[in-house]
Scaffold this active site. Structure first.
Site, PDB file in Angstrom:
ATOM      1  CB  THR A 168      90.113  44.837  39.130  1.00 57.15           C
ATOM      2  OG1 THR A 168      91.290  44.227  39.654  1.00 57.15           O
ATOM      3  CG2 THR A 168      89.070  43.770  38.831  1.00 57.15           C
ATOM      4  CE  LYS A 197      84.768  48.890  49.559  1.00 56.46           C
ATOM      5  NZ  LYS A 197      85.313  48.899  48.177  1.00 56.46           N
ATOM      6  CD  GLU A 218      74.043  52.064  41.406  1.00 59.92           C
ATOM      7  OE1 GLU A 218      73.073  52.689  40.953  1.00 59.92           O
ATOM      8  OE2 GLU A 218      74.012  51.468  42.510  1.00 59.92           O
ATOM      9  N   GLY A 273      78.578  46.325  43.688  1.00 56.05           N
ATOM     10  CA  GLY A 273      78.905  46.048  42.299  1.00 56.05           C
ATOM     11  C   GLY A 273      77.954  46.702  41.321  1.00 56.05           C
ATOM     12  N   GLY A 333      91.289  33.591  45.575  1.00 57.54           N
ATOM     13  CA  GLY A 333      91.185  35.004  45.204  1.00 57.54           C
ATOM     14  C   GLY A 333      89.914  35.673  45.706  1.00 57.54           C
ATOM     15  CD  GLU A 365      92.281  41.988  48.497  1.00 59.95           C
ATOM     16  OE1 GLU A 365      93.479  41.876  48.174  1.00 59.95           O
ATOM     17  OE2 GLU A 365      91.407  42.439  47.735  1.00 59.95           O
ATOM     18  CG  ASP A 419      84.070  46.096  51.619  1.00 61.95           C
ATOM     19  OD1 ASP A 419      83.006  45.494  51.414  1.00 61.95           O
ATOM     20  OD2 ASP A 419      84.659  46.746  50.734  1.00 61.95           O
ATOM     21  CE  LYS A 473      81.341  47.390  49.383  1.00 61.96           C
ATOM     22  NZ  LYS A 473      81.559  45.937  49.169  1.00 61.96           N
TER      23      LYS A 473
END
Lengths: 424, 424
Positions: free
Chosen positions: A13, A105, A129, A134, A187, A190, A201, A205
């Protein structure tokens, strides 16, 4: 015009998004920034991905050594994700003097000092970054705009899946499990949603952002993590009535030399700028001792937003004659005692008690015994038990936990149904 | 450790804030960024300001040549404000190879190409983060994080005085003149508030931000400017009922090769992130073709927030071996025809009409005659005339103006009392 040879590792992606930006905006980048980007290698097992993008197949290979042995490739952008083979490949690239640009990450939160050591040895740059939020330039801000500050705290909504779920639960009054199913269908989540909904996640971060903010390594082992899978829509509704919005927050603070880092659901005042961050948008709220409060907001994921961050790092890296490093103060000496786990918070507590006289007095006494001061109490309904909601004043979490233990032993208690931290 | 000699021109609010940050955080900056900052000169007419800060009086002088002739001063931070003597001094510094760091939006919005030419000639850097939005890193973001994008638009609340006034009018239901008086008393507005309330400050900042965003010079002569001094609290209240919040917005868009740049009061949806920007806080909302929507938010002014931006630029500049320039595409050829003045907006219109039958039909016919499509109409009250509010669909402003001209000629019209653009 500076010519830069770039390798793309992976065409998923984000890799695909990066490729499209480099092709579509390459001429503009050359004109505006004086950097001519030449995609010299694409390492991708599935050639069909390259075909689908219309990529030049002559640069596609499956052998990382094609990159490492090419003196005209200066920057490597990695999109494999996960630990291996990314870690092994990137360290080879760094030692060979090739700068890396990554969105990884998990790799960064676990292996940053090792990557930085390899980068320094190879005199290469380390750019990430795209690993957090994002295309929102939070990393660039922390490294290139906060030099005059000591960062006191940061608070972020850094996971789009959970923010989408909580926003939908709030706006539509739906149950968690129903919204999760819908998010998976659309979507936004997951098939195995654990990484997002259980806070992993956000934790990776936060490790990266807080390490950068405080110039001290904040390993994931020192981050408290609690996800959203136990959130009941009732609490979201009650919170709204009291003027609060529920978010999954990633929070890091530094005071008295100790760092506190935590990811958990939290109520924030509904007029706080973070409360207006809806759906899959993300935001990070930073407090610096001179700049005061600043917030950066935007899409936290997606092929093009994340690709925008990758391309920004490629161009930035291309212009550096000498790369900069984070240079953690504590990289060899991270101790558990450097981290505060006895958080100081306000708390929202929902409990169900027997419908008898004297119940409130007993519960209030239990709170008082452990020095937990009550700000507000509200009784809601009375079906086979009374639901009571408490909002406490700021209290050390150890005190709150002791009070809850005591309350749990009271015969008049049916159940403590929810404990949610409140960030004002 | 890189040693950098710095001169401060002026010790007013921002100069004083910068001095304090450099002294208080100098050691941290040296440790974290490897830059040792040495304040070699302070140019200030009023020595008492230096005394009040506890500055080393041996570096204080009133002669700019002390700075220009000192080979060990590499960076000059300017705090004089206004055009002269700042422009003359800074061009001398740039030609002498000294980089400049400034908060001077008026100078920059009027003389940027001349300053850039001098900077290129002297191989010096030009840094102006502090000219827009205090310590919020909007300039650094536009120059160092958006390289993969074509910026499509930007919308900002960039003036704290007017945002404070409009927030207070909205929250407290007060008249403009009362809030202005209070703002002046509290120091949020100047004794002569024109620069802020009439939109000049926002206009200078929009010139800078949009020029940077589009890589084309957007001179102030091409920016439409309308301030807040005619705002009636009635319209703020009505707007709220329809789900809108009133802000003074600075807006720039680019499409079909034309740029549109305007500063004026505007309604925005109350759930838009910009609507949550209250009091003296500022924010800029950027739309990039790849990154999507991002917003940067924080304090737009103040000694320490703005000083934070100055210090960030000093450290950033210190680390550049080769400075970067904006390189406008149109610097020698700015034409009025490059700019679109026929804005496409939604409009809120409040008018007072005679309380007769057939009035609405006549007004609706006038709108229709000029191709203005009505989204919503609401009649409010009926004292010696009826107040009617219209919300239009998106329409070219020329059409709207023609419709209003027609309506103004109708015998049934008493007055058109307010026309406010709506940004969705």
């Amino acid at each position: 015009m500076k010519k830069i040879g770039v390798a793309l590792l992976g065409l998923g992606t984000v890799g695909g998004g990066t490729y499209r930006i480099l092709v579509n905006n390459g001429k503009n980048i050359a004109e505006r920034d004086g950097v001519q980007i030449d995609i010299r290698h694409i390492i991708e097992l599935d050639v069909n991905k390259a075909v689908a993008l219309g990529a030049d197949l002559s640069v596609v290979s499956q052998n990382i050594n094609d990159v490492i042995n090419d003196p005209d490739t200066q920057i490597v952008a990695e999109f494999f994700g996960g630990i291996e083979p990314a870690r092994t490949f990137l360290i080879k690239c760094l030692l060979a003097g090739k700068s890396i640009v990554t969105a990884n990450k998990e790799l960064f939160s676990k292996y940053w000092p090792e990557l930085e050591a390899a980068a320094k040895k190879g005199k290469a740059g380390l750019y990430f970054e795209a690993s957090c939020v994002g295309g929102v330039p939070i990393i660039r801000t922390l490294t290139q705009s906060m030099q005059g500050n000591n960062i006191l705290s940061l608070k972020g909504i850094v996971n789009g899946t959970t923010n989408y779920i909580l926003s939908e639960m709030s706006d539509e009054g739906l149950d968690y499990s129903d919204v999760l199913k819908e998010a998976q269908r659309l979507g936004y989540a997951e098939a195995n949603p654990t990484a997002d909904v259980d806070g992993f996640d956000s934790m990776y971060k936060l490790s990266i952002l807080s390490s950068l903010a405080f110039h001290k390594k904040v390993p994931i082992s020192q981050i408290y993590r609690e996800g959203i899978s136990n959130i009941n829509k009732l609490d979201i509704e009650f919170g709204k009535k009291f003027g609060y919005t529920l978010k999954l927050l990633a929070i890091a603070k530094q005071n008295n030399g100790k760092i506190e880092a935590r990811v958990h659901p939290a109520f924030i005042p509904s007029d706080h700028p973070l409360a207006s961050v809806k759906g899959s948008f993300n935001a990070v709220f930073i407090q610096g001792d001179n700049v005061g409060d600043i917030m950066l907001y935007g899409r936290g994921a997606g092929a093009l937003p994340t690709g925008s961050a990758i391309v920004s790092d490629i161009v930035f890296a291309a212009k550096q004659t000498r790369h900069q490093y984070t240079s953690f103060r504590n990289v060899d000496s991270v101790k558990s005692s450097d981290f505060n786990k006895n958080f100081l918070c306000h708390y929202y507590i929902r409990m169900n008690v027997k419908d008898e006289t004297g119940v409130l007095a007993k519960i209030a006494a239990a709170f008082a015994k452990h020095n937990v001061s009550i700000d507000m109490m509200q009784q809601i309904g009375c079906d086979g038990g009374a639901t009571i909601i408490f909002l406490t004043h700021e209290t050390p979490e150890n005190n709150l936990n002791s009070a809850i233990s005591s309350i749990n032993k009271l015969p008049c208690l049916n159940s403590v149904d929810a404990i949610i931290r409140v960030e004002k």
